[in-house]
Design an enzyme around this catalytic site. Structure first.
Site, PDB file in Angstrom:
ATOM      1  N   LEU A 104       0.890  -1.164   0.000  1.00 48.47           N
ATOM      2  CA  LEU A 104       0.000   0.000   0.000  1.00 48.47           C
ATOM      3  C   LEU A 104       0.923   1.208   0.000  1.00 48.47           C
ATOM      4  O   LEU A 104       1.933   1.214   0.722  1.00 48.47           O
ATOM      5  CB  LEU A 104      -0.862   0.054   1.264  1.00 48.47           C
ATOM      6  N   ASP A 105       0.588   2.238  -0.742  1.00 48.67           N
ATOM      7  CA  ASP A 105       1.439   3.434  -0.789  1.00 48.67           C
ATOM      8  C   ASP A 105       1.563   4.068   0.593  1.00 48.67           C
ATOM      9  O   ASP A 105       0.658   3.938   1.426  1.00 48.67           O
ATOM     10  CB  ASP A 105       0.833   4.501  -1.713  1.00 48.67           C
TER      11      ASP A 105
END
Ligand code: URA
Length: 235
Positions: A104-105
């Site tokens: 996930l960023d």
């Protein structure tokens, strides 16, 4: 692995009860690194080769599967070259060395699964399995019908053609829109790039579901074990 007494190691490995293991040691049936053990107080670690009657004893590490509600401001790799906080910092109290399943960023929040089961990670992240991932995003402006259609039928981001996706409007705010997006792939910053391709910037992004596993009301920054049912559903 910590140093533990040999009889405890044998019991953990399921060879025998601790008391039986002591008897085996006394009988000269146990060797550590090819040397028969005579000393009852000997301790061993994961690096030692323990044999009973010449057969190696292996302790399989217990597999752990957890889900974390990742806050914005954490990277989802085990280490960060810029020294930023990582999701691993948030699951230290799980008591195992865990690795994130997928990414996930830094600026995305929400559901991320972590495990020490490499096979599981491989299966879940393999593109051929096309696991659904569901996101809630606040995007700039108000998407039009034709833009939503383009998004849903697949569009070009850089030189990649995305596969069909789902896009639904949940709420309209003053200048932006809350939307729910489902994709079946996991290209780098894919949701952000797809929204930009239809002319809307992602302002916030949160993953709320991976396959059948939903984040529900797990508080931000907290983790919990997956239930047996959730684990089976993912497999
Ligand atoms: N898509 C993105 O753009 N970012 C994420 O973190 C996940 C999916």
């Amino acid at each position: 692995m910590l140093e533990i007494r040999l009889q405890k190691f044998l019991a953990h490995a399921g060879v025998a009860s601790r008391r039986k293991a002591e008897e085996m040691i006394k009988q000269g049936r146990v060797a550590v690194n090819n040397v028969t053990v005579e000393n009852m107080g000997l301790t061993v670690s994961g690096n030692d080769v323990v044999t009973v009657d010449g057969n190696p004893v292996e302790v399989e590490e217990k597999k752990v599967y957890i889900m974390l509600n990742k806050p914005v401001g954490y990277v989802s790799t085990s280490k960060d070259q810029f020294g930023r906080p990582t999701v691993i910092d948030l699951v230290k109290d799980a008591g195992k060395r865990l690795y994130p399943v997928g990414r996930l960023d830094y600026d995305t929040s929400g559901l991320i699964i972590l495990t020490n089961d490499g096979d599981f990670t491989y299966r879940l992240t393999h593109p051929k399995h096309e696991i659904n991932k569901v996101y809630e995003a606040v995007i700039s402006g108000f998407p039009e019908k034709n833009e939503i259609k383009r998004f849903e039928s697949g569009l070009k981001i850089e030189d990649y053609q995305t596969s069909p996706a789902e896009f639904s409007v949940l709420d309209r705010k003053e200048n932006n829109t809350l939307v729910r997006i489902t994709i079946h792939e996991g290209k780098n910053r894919q949701v952000r790039k797809m929204c930009e391709a239809i002319g809307h910037k992602v302002l916030t992004l949160k993953r709320i579901q991976v396959g059948p596993i939903a984040l529900d009301n797990l508080p931000e920054g907290k983790w919990r074990h997956l239930s047996d049912k959730e684990h089976k559903m993912l497999y």
